[in-house]
Design a protein around this motif. Sequence first.
Motif, mmCIF file in Angstrom:
data_model
loop_
_atom_site.group_PDB
_atom_site.id
_atom_site.type_symbol
_atom_site.label_atom_id
_atom_site.label_comp_id
_atom_site.label_asym_id
_atom_site.label_seq_id
_atom_site.Cartn_x
_atom_site.Cartn_y
_atom_site.Cartn_z
ATOM 1 N N ALA A 145 -36.589 5.101 -81.277
ATOM 2 C CA ALA A 145 -37.553 5.777 -80.402
ATOM 3 C C ALA A 145 -37.636 7.263 -80.740
ATOM 4 C CB ALA A 145 -37.158 5.579 -78.939
ATOM 5 N N LEU A 146 -36.516 7.865 -81.112
ATOM 6 C CA LEU A 146 -36.511 9.278 -81.482
ATOM 7 C C LEU A 146 -37.415 9.547 -82.687
ATOM 8 C CD1 LEU A 146 -32.697 10.065 -81.142
ATOM 9 C CD2 LEU A 146 -34.516 11.034 -79.738
ATOM 10 N N ILE A 147 -37.460 8.595 -83.612
ATOM 11 C CA ILE A 147 -38.230 8.784 -84.842
ATOM 12 C C ILE A 147 -39.715 8.925 -84.556
ATOM 13 C CG2 ILE A 147 -38.779 7.762 -87.098
ATOM 14 C CD1 ILE A 147 -36.153 6.178 -86.885
ATOM 15 N N THR A 148 -40.201 8.303 -83.496
ATOM 16 C CA THR A 148 -41.642 8.205 -83.263
ATOM 17 C C THR A 148 -42.328 9.556 -83.121
ATOM 18 O OG1 THR A 148 -41.385 8.034 -80.844
ATOM 19 C CG2 THR A 148 -41.326 5.985 -82.111
ATOM 20 N N GLY A 149 -41.583 10.571 -82.725
ATOM 21 C CA GLY A 149 -42.200 11.879 -82.564
ATOM 22 C C GLY A 149 -42.729 12.460 -83.863
ATOM 23 N N SER A 150 -42.217 11.989 -84.984
ATOM 24 C CA SER A 150 -42.640 12.563 -86.275
ATOM 25 C C SER A 150 -43.981 12.032 -86.733
ATOM 26 C CB SER A 150 -41.591 12.275 -87.357
ATOM 27 O OG SER A 150 -41.565 10.886 -87.669
ATOM 28 N N PHE A 151 -44.305 10.790 -86.370
ATOM 29 C CA PHE A 151 -45.588 10.218 -86.814
ATOM 30 C C PHE A 151 -46.495 9.894 -85.632
ATOM 31 C CE2 PHE A 151 -42.314 6.737 -87.532
ATOM 32 C CZ PHE A 151 -42.484 6.117 -86.298
ATOM 33 N N ALA A 152 -46.286 10.586 -84.519
ATOM 34 C CA ALA A 152 -47.137 10.388 -83.336
ATOM 35 C C ALA A 152 -48.593 10.654 -83.684
ATOM 36 C CB ALA A 152 -46.693 11.317 -82.212
ATOM 37 N N GLU A 153 -49.483 9.890 -83.074
ATOM 38 C CA GLU A 153 -50.937 10.037 -83.153
ATOM 39 C C GLU A 153 -51.562 9.486 -84.432
ATOM 40 O OE1 GLU A 153 -52.109 13.597 -80.283
ATOM 41 O OE2 GLU A 153 -51.565 14.332 -82.272
ATOM 42 N N ARG A 154 -50.776 8.765 -85.264
ATOM 43 C CA ARG A 154 -51.401 8.230 -86.476
ATOM 44 C C ARG A 154 -50.801 6.925 -86.982
ATOM 45 N NH1 ARG A 154 -48.188 12.595 -87.561
ATOM 46 N NH2 ARG A 154 -46.999 12.753 -89.481
ATOM 47 N N ILE A 155 -49.992 6.227 -86.198
ATOM 48 C CA ILE A 155 -49.377 4.991 -86.666
ATOM 49 C C ILE A 155 -49.871 3.803 -85.844
ATOM 50 C CG2 ILE A 155 -47.359 5.136 -85.171
ATOM 51 C CD1 ILE A 155 -45.710 4.047 -87.554
ATOM 52 N N HIS A 332 -40.501 25.037 -90.939
ATOM 53 C CA HIS A 332 -41.193 23.755 -91.056
ATOM 54 C C HIS A 332 -42.696 23.914 -90.821
ATOM 55 C CE1 HIS A 332 -41.014 19.396 -91.273
ATOM 56 N NE2 HIS A 332 -41.725 19.283 -90.183
ATOM 57 N N GLU A 333 -43.056 24.816 -89.927
ATOM 58 C CA GLU A 333 -44.462 25.034 -89.617
ATOM 59 C C GLU A 333 -45.240 25.592 -90.806
ATOM 60 O OE1 GLU A 333 -44.156 27.621 -86.281
ATOM 61 O OE2 GLU A 333 -43.976 25.986 -84.800
ATOM 62 N N ARG A 334 -44.523 26.193 -91.756
ATOM 63 C CA ARG A 334 -45.193 26.775 -92.920
ATOM 64 C C ARG A 334 -45.298 25.800 -94.086
ATOM 65 N NH1 ARG A 334 -41.945 31.274 -91.207
ATOM 66 N NH2 ARG A 334 -40.395 30.833 -92.821
ATOM 67 N N THR A 335 -44.765 24.594 -93.915
ATOM 68 C CA THR A 335 -44.840 23.593 -94.973
ATOM 69 C C THR A 335 -46.046 22.683 -94.752
ATOM 70 O OG1 THR A 335 -43.530 21.885 -93.844
ATOM 71 C CG2 THR A 335 -42.317 23.612 -95.041
ATOM 72 N N GLU A 336 -46.272 21.783 -95.692
ATOM 73 C CA GLU A 336 -47.363 20.816 -95.584
ATOM 74 C C GLU A 336 -46.928 19.530 -94.900
ATOM 75 O OE1 GLU A 336 -50.664 21.205 -96.543
ATOM 76 O OE2 GLU A 336 -50.003 23.292 -96.651
ATOM 77 N N ILE A 337 -45.662 19.468 -94.482
ATOM 78 C CA ILE A 337 -45.132 18.265 -93.834
ATOM 79 C C ILE A 337 -45.517 18.272 -92.362
ATOM 80 C CG2 ILE A 337 -43.050 16.956 -93.283
ATOM 81 C CD1 ILE A 337 -41.722 18.318 -95.715
ATOM 82 N N ASP A 338 -46.171 17.215 -91.919
ATOM 83 C CA ASP A 338 -46.667 17.142 -90.540
ATOM 84 C C ASP A 338 -45.735 16.280 -89.687
ATOM 85 O OD1 ASP A 338 -48.139 17.277 -88.264
ATOM 86 O OD2 ASP A 338 -49.794 16.030 -88.969
ATOM 87 N N ASP A 339 -44.607 16.866 -89.301
ATOM 88 C CA ASP A 339 -43.681 16.236 -88.359
ATOM 89 C C ASP A 339 -44.196 16.615 -86.970
ATOM 90 O OD1 ASP A 339 -41.590 15.521 -86.696
ATOM 91 O OD2 ASP A 339 -40.019 16.285 -87.996
ATOM 92 N N THR A 340 -44.958 15.720 -86.358
ATOM 93 C CA THR A 340 -45.757 16.051 -85.178
ATOM 94 C C THR A 340 -44.980 16.811 -84.110
ATOM 95 O OG1 THR A 340 -46.965 13.981 -85.552
ATOM 96 C CG2 THR A 340 -47.341 15.092 -83.454
ATOM 97 N N LEU A 341 -43.827 16.300 -83.714
ATOM 98 C CA LEU A 341 -43.081 16.888 -82.599
ATOM 99 C C LEU A 341 -41.753 17.495 -83.055
ATOM 100 C CD1 LEU A 341 -43.783 14.129 -79.925
ATOM 101 C CD2 LEU A 341 -45.107 16.188 -80.443
ATOM 102 N N ASP A 342 -41.678 17.870 -84.334
ATOM 103 C CA ASP A 342 -40.502 18.570 -84.889
ATOM 104 C C ASP A 342 -39.207 17.787 -84.674
ATOM 105 O OD1 ASP A 342 -41.982 20.822 -85.790
ATOM 106 O OD2 ASP A 342 -42.029 21.607 -83.755
ATOM 107 N N VAL A 343 -39.256 16.508 -84.991
ATOM 108 C CA VAL A 343 -38.063 15.674 -84.817
ATOM 109 C C VAL A 343 -36.969 16.068 -85.808
ATOM 110 C CG1 VAL A 343 -37.172 13.317 -84.797
ATOM 111 C CG2 VAL A 343 -39.496 13.776 -83.986
ATOM 112 N N PHE A 344 -37.353 16.309 -87.065
ATOM 113 C CA PHE A 344 -36.332 16.672 -88.052
ATOM 114 C C PHE A 344 -35.679 18.015 -87.759
ATOM 115 C CE2 PHE A 344 -35.230 18.880 -92.057
ATOM 116 C CZ PHE A 344 -34.112 18.120 -92.382
#
Length: 427
Positions: A145-155, A332-344
Amino acid sequence: MGRKINFIVLTGLVLVCLLLGTEYQYLETAQGIDSGDTAWMIVASAFVLLMTPGLAFFYGGMVTKKSVISTMLQSFVALGVISVLWVVVGFSLAFGDSVYGIIGNPFTYFNFNNVTVSPNPAFSETIPFLIFALFQLKFAIITPALITGSFAERIRFRSYILFMVLFSLFIYSPLAHMTWHPDGLLRKLGVLDFAGGTVVHMSAGIAALAGAIYLGKRKEPIERPANIPFVILGTGLLWFGWFGFNAGSALGANTDAVIAFANTNLASAASMITWIFFDRMQHRKMSALGACIGAIVGLVAITPAAGFVTIGQSVFIGFVAAVVSNLAIRWHERTEIDDTLDVFPSHGVGGMVGMLLTGVFAKDVGLVYGETKTFIYHLLALCVVAVVTFFGSLLLYKITDLLLRMRVREDQEHRGLDASQHGEHLL
């Protein structure tokens, strides 16, 4: 393909229900059970279960209004999926007879066979083995469940369920076995993880990073969170549940539980305060969202160390984790990686900080006590777990994508996942 897989899943559930009708000798006379320890573990298990609905509110409040229901359901559905999976084979893979110290024999406790109300001395001598298994189930539920924040809104929802099952079987269970089983590889090396910093938070955070990379960026990034009060409510539920998460990992109503309870509260408090003042030092507002994220980061960081450090050290761990994770989010905000809710940056980095500082402060065996072995093995375990989890998760995302396309179509993403995946809308 999708309809065939749905049919297979339904057929499997029917067969599982039939198998669960087996007699398990739950009514035998159990010797050596401590009623106080057992009562505390029942309560702690309920506390940890509450964390998953809390996580649903925490994540749901941070996404856009058109994906709140979907995001919350991605957390909530784990209560059902992982509960059944854990009974059938997950618990055996995590705590069954050790196979080379890496994974459990799937047949040891298959379908909860031999999981009785008698204590199992290998895990705890004073509580029923059944409550130990159910307590560990709650950890297995919240991790995917924790993982879901990273790909929220597109899976796609069905694809997420398949990935959740694969992750639990092939990443979570082996990590739990290696870390917490008496014959586990990491445990025998002396790696300490009191309540899941490595098993839960590092694995979830790193899998989240892999998911954000694999699925790519959203077409419409979040401009405004849907409901900040949801985030505050979710934080409160998580903080409350975390007392069961950490203090319950003492597996009894004992001094270790009291120490873990105190450390959990103080680390989270220190991290929350550090986060908002650090934001102010960086000329940002002292926001409610920042306070909530800071509190969670402190809870994450103290988890592996909760029963091994002093109150002062727990405050220091919360302080360091807040600063490091805050900087990680800004980077992380300056990278191209879209971790939606900053899980990493929150769970992955927070878990790493906690793991390393456990090696520094752990009573009698940490660096501050003149010992280097524990810290070196923690550093080694961090690297190995990070690499294996990252590339293992990437492989599981690919397998899932081949079986069930993972990403929603562009028009579905634009409509929002509430409507496109569930036919529901937030009022």
